[in-house]
Design a protein around this motif. Sequence first.
Motif, short mmCIF file in Angstrom:
data_model
loop_
_atom_site.label_atom_id
_atom_site.label_comp_id
_atom_site.label_asym_id
_atom_site.label_seq_id
_atom_site.Cartn_x
_atom_site.Cartn_y
_atom_site.Cartn_z
N ASP A 415 40.84 39.13 42.44
CA ASP A 415 40.51 40.64 42.43
C ASP A 415 39.06 40.71 43.17
OD1 ASP A 415 39.81 43.07 42.24
OD2 ASP A 415 40.35 43.07 39.90
N GLU A 417 37.93 43.45 44.77
CA GLU A 417 37.50 44.83 44.54
C GLU A 417 36.45 44.77 43.54
OE1 GLU A 417 38.57 49.45 44.00
OE2 GLU A 417 40.10 47.88 43.96
N LYS A 418 36.72 43.96 42.32
CA LYS A 418 35.97 43.93 41.06
C LYS A 418 35.26 42.50 41.07
CE LYS A 418 38.65 47.10 38.23
NZ LYS A 418 39.10 47.35 36.94
#
Length: 439
Positions: A415, A417-418
């Motif tokens: 992930d 984005e996070k």
Amino acid sequence: MEVHSLRPPFLLYLYIVLFLIQIQLSSSSSSSSIMRVLPLKTEAIPSGSLFSRLPNKLHFHHNVTLTVSLSVGSPPQNVTMVLDTGSELSWLRCKTTLLSQPVFYPNRSSSYAPISCSSPTCVNRTRDFSIPASCDSNNLCHAVLSYADSSSSEGNLASDTFNIGGSDVPGTIFGCMDLGFSSNSEEDAKTTGLMGMNRGSLSLVSQMGFRKFSYCISGYNFSGVLLLGDSNFTWIAPLNYTPLIQISTPLPYFDRVAYTVQLEGIKVSDKLLQLPKSVFEPDHTGAGQTMVDSGTQFTFLLGPAYTALRNEFLNQTTRVLRVLEDPNFVFQGAMDLCYRVPSGQTSLPQLPTVSLMFRGAEMTVSGERLLYRVPGETRGKDSVHCFTFGNSDLLAIEAYVIGHHHQQDVWMEFDLEKSRIGLAQVRCDLAGQRFGLYN
């Protein structure tokens, strides 16, 4: 960090067929809004294939490689690229010394465009390369990839149209490389290059705009699944997330674009190894980071952690396994705990589990994933099985590397984005069936 194979005893390839299923998640036309579901399967490749002799940044081998089949250029040329979460620059072999080697031909593509050394791409986006890009005699951006075994590959940066899963991605930047290797084998290497998938600005996942990707490798029949893009599939299993470690200050031994997590401890069965936390933390030079890497088969630990794990695993298996008493045999230069198993024995005895404890998540290795049968290695009527954790110190590397052998039947979600990695123990073959990839 590029991690490739170096003369392994044999090679298995997990082939990713990239034209099967596309799922539109929203009305947006950007690539990040599309999830592509891709199946995995295996094919045995004889030893001696060219890819087993490509340059190595680290001195170890692996026998299973994730590969991606796609097309590049106009008209499209079919290529097969190794999926490597430890590398930034994707590259294709554009010249070869053997007729049997697969090659990408830039002069056959009308959309191929070389990149000049004065372009912003060359000046600004190659800063994470171990050797800075330079100008060649034609004023083109020249890249050299240097490896720990003193070998290197080099060529020019260029752009072309990549077709992945039926979608064209024009202007994709890659290296058009002249490796210049000779070979004693005429076996077809079956791979044309490497697909860099780390967090660098030139990695394919960054260029395509995907903020999340996942894969799952089956330990049952070597099938599996790869997902490019975002999706909510809570039916698989609850994911436990561990944050990605990032630093702002450049350090000489810290790869800032690798998928770095924080290893906090190791257990053998239920026994926690008595190691200080400082053993798992990078020092002031950046040495000691923990990287999750699909380009490496096995897992490698720095000396103190490896020694403690080796001793405890040896202690807990004394009564069920016979140790190989051969100080001159070290598998792949880093694995010095090996056992003798009767060749007629169809299964291994009950083994203690090994758990890698990350911040917020845990990865447990059990059963046959703990021991690897060394092909062609026997002692009398016994086969040789080696512990699948190696000593980084014996390889002269300053890092922990979590290889994909220990990621089997673990859902791995990257992930971006996070800034985290999600893990969950699953049956990867069943996950593939849920996506309609297998009967």
